[in-house]
Design a protein around this motif. Structure first.
Motif, PDB file in Angstrom:
ATOM      1  N   GLU A 118      22.563  12.832 -48.210  1.00 36.76           N
ATOM      2  CA  GLU A 118      22.436  13.528 -49.485  1.00 36.76           C
ATOM      3  C   GLU A 118      20.989  13.661 -49.960  1.00 36.76           C
ATOM      4  O   GLU A 118      20.597  14.724 -50.457  1.00 36.76           O
ATOM      5  CB  GLU A 118      23.265  12.810 -50.553  1.00 36.76           C
ATOM      6  CG  GLU A 118      24.759  12.844 -50.279  1.00 36.76           C
ATOM      7  CD  GLU A 118      25.562  12.179 -51.382  1.00 36.76           C
ATOM      8  OE1 GLU A 118      24.932  11.623 -52.317  1.00 36.76           O
ATOM      9  OE2 GLU A 118      26.810  12.206 -51.319  1.00 36.76           O
ATOM     10  N   LYS A 151      25.096  18.193 -49.390  1.00 42.29           N
ATOM     11  CA  LYS A 151      25.898  17.755 -50.526  1.00 42.29           C
ATOM     12  C   LYS A 151      27.244  17.164 -50.120  1.00 42.29           C
ATOM     13  O   LYS A 151      27.815  16.340 -50.808  1.00 42.29           O
ATOM     14  CB  LYS A 151      26.120  18.924 -51.486  1.00 42.29           C
ATOM     15  CG  LYS A 151      24.815  19.506 -52.030  1.00 42.29           C
ATOM     16  CD  LYS A 151      23.954  18.412 -52.685  1.00 42.29           C
ATOM     17  CE  LYS A 151      22.636  18.973 -53.200  1.00 42.29           C
ATOM     18  NZ  LYS A 151      21.772  17.911 -53.758  1.00 42.29           N
ATOM     19  N   LYS A 152      27.735  17.582 -48.973  1.00 44.09           N
ATOM     20  CA  LYS A 152      29.004  17.041 -48.483  1.00 44.09           C
ATOM     21  C   LYS A 152      28.973  16.984 -46.962  1.00 44.09           C
ATOM     22  O   LYS A 152      28.116  17.609 -46.314  1.00 44.09           O
ATOM     23  CB  LYS A 152      30.173  17.904 -48.956  1.00 44.09           C
ATOM     24  CG  LYS A 152      30.099  19.355 -48.519  1.00 44.09           C
ATOM     25  CD  LYS A 152      31.280  20.152 -49.052  1.00 44.09           C
ATOM     26  CE  LYS A 152      31.207  21.605 -48.595  1.00 44.09           C
ATOM     27  NZ  LYS A 152      32.359  22.389 -49.102  1.00 44.09           N
TER      28      LYS A 152
END
Length: 507
Positions: A324, A330-331
């Motif tokens: 991150e 973000k994922k």
């Protein structure tokens, strides 16, 4: 005589108007108003069409001009190029299938054409394999960068004399689907039907020395390279083959030699070559999904992650932070999974060094490998591998792990894994602290000073220092054994003499 027509382009403010004036138009209008039936002539109808087209073009010119960036143009060109390549590939596939059908039809009665029968008794054979990956415009070699060798055989014996032992052999390229069914013999026509031509249908796929003369039945390929990649073929692979030159009149059929199919990549991809499996000291862009000087590579370098070893340390320390904050993912994505999976493939079987972290209470010791992965813990005197920890032990270990990772860079590797159990490493300082050695001892661990390990190829001046015998030993006794400790002085090291060789007993 037809009246003259005038085409006038009038501008009113920001608007453009197209007006057609025809002399006598008012009279014609009056006739029409009076109920006359004046039909438009073909010339007039054509004029109307032209006027409509001009109006359409003028309206189109007034629309806002669309700005197309260079990248968009490049993308469109790439798409067009890809479509053209696909069309070319399809045409080649169709041509290849037509040739196969023609060959099958022509050989329906192959027994009537013995000249086309394969003769596997005399063969060309490559004596070593092709080193992969293969890149365009880069000389091809065998493993360990050795020269590719080829020989001519009759059965299992190399032909070392006679005309066949010194024939000229030419190197060609075949489609990757040749002999993919395990075929070990073929006709000359079958072989020739799979030869690949250049992109324009002419020339050669290979560049450099495409021929070699055998000497005593063996020859070595010269500087030879691929001029184009294999992506345009259906199999996405090429096969390096060899045949006796057509200029040679051997009088017998010599079966051609082929290598295993290989993918030929564009040389521009070499900078991003991925290692399988990766090595610890490889640059981090050797991992999947990380391009050299790409976005991920720049972010990793900014976080001082330069090698696969650095990547694994950061991953084992805090995978979420690496994903991150460093990579700014973000994922979890497929790119992350591929990247981590490739890094985990790194072979650590020959890395036995361990780092020990002890809790403040001293009752728990954690052991980490060279990439700071927790491998086990010792509770009291019992060592337990990480996978065998019970839930309570895992809770204790996980609570200590975060504090341990913050200090691991400052902890030396003082343990090694032996028989699935960490054992301390004996150092030269420990041996020196043990005091003088007893000459009656017949064994002593082989030690090398840490300074010598770090210096590598340093200059060592060796000398020997005898250990005096004890009072109980008779110096004149010929059966007496003297122990000699060999010491070395390492130049550039302020520590002076260090233990250098084993303890030797001389009769």
């Amino acid at each position: 005589m037809a009246p003259k027509r005038e085409l006038i382009l009038a501008r009113r403010g920001s608007e453009k108007r197209l007006r057609v004036t025809v002399p006598g138009a008012a009279a014609a209008a009056a006739v029409a108003a009076g109920g006359g039936t004046a039909l438009a002539s073909p010339a007039k109808r054509m004029l109307r069409k032209i006027v409509l087209v001009l109006l359409f073009l003028l309206r189109m010119s007034e629309r806002a001009t669309r700005v197309v960036s260079i990248s968009q143009i490049g993308h469109m060109v790439q798409k067009l190029h890809k479509k053209l390549e696909n069309m070319q590939e399809q045409m080649e596939d169709i041509s290849h299938e037509v040739k196969q059908l023609k060959h099958l039809y022509s050989n329906r009665h192959a027994d009537q054409h013995p000249g086309l029968e394969p003769n596997t008794n005399i063969q060309l054979r490559f004596l070593n394999g092709l080193k992969t990956p293969v890149y365009t415009e880069k000389n091809i070699t065998a493993e360990n960068n050795e020269t590719i060798r080829i020989g001519i055989f009759e059965g299992e014996n190399m032909i070392t004399d006679g005309p066949l032992s010194k024939v000229k052999v030419e190197i060609i390229v075949l489609r990757g689907d040749f002999s993919n069914d395990g075929q070990v013999s073929w006709t000359e026509e079958q072989f020739n039907n799979h030869i690949v031509q250049g992109r324009d249908g002419q020339g050669f796929v290979l560049g450099g020395d495409r021929s070699v003369w055998l000497k005593n039945g063996e020859g070595c390929l010269g500087r030879i390279r691929f001029k184009e990649g294999s992506s345009r073929t259906r199999s996405r692979m090429f096969i390096v083959g060899a045949r006796v030159s057509k200029s040679e009149n051997t009088g017998v059929r010599v079966q051609e030699a082929v290598m295993k199919p290989a993918t030929v990549l564009d040389r521009r991809n070499e900078a991003n070559e991925k290692r399988h499996p990766p090595m610890l000291d490889d640059q981090v862009f050797r991992l999947e999904e990380i391009s050299k000087d790409g976005t991920y590579h720049k972010r990793l370098k900014k976080a001082k992650i330069f090698t696969v070893r650095d990547f694994l340390k950061a991953l084992n320390k805090n995978a979420k932070k690496l994903r991150e904050e460093v990579l700014q993912m973000k994922k979890k994505t497929s790119s992350w999974d591929k990247m981590v999976g490739h890094a985990r493939d790194c072979c650590l079987s020959d890395q036995h060094e361990l780092k020990e972290y002890q809790s403040e209470e001293g009752n728990v010791k954690l052991f980490f490998n060279c990439v700071h992965q927790l491998v086990g813990a010792k509770f009291g005197g019992d060592y337990v591998m990480y996978d065998n920890l019970d839930p309570a032990q895992k809770t204790v270990v996980n609570n200590l792990k975060e504090g341990a990772h913050a200090r691991l860079e400052d902890i030396s590797s003082d343990y090694v894994m032996k028989n699935n159990n960490p054992e301390p490493v004996c150092t030269s300082s420990a041996a020196a602290a043990a005091g003088p050695l007893n000459p009656s001892d017949h064994e002593m661990p082989h030690q090398v000073t840490e300074a010598a390990e770090n210096l590598g190829h340093c200059v060592v001046n060796c000398m020997t220092e005898p250990v005096p015998p004890t009072e109980e030993q008779d110096l004149l006794d010929p059966t007496n054994s003297y122990g000699l400790l060999e010491y070395g002085y390492i130049e550039g090291d302020d520590s002076g003499f260090g233990l250098f060789e084993d303890f030797d007993i001389f009769p």
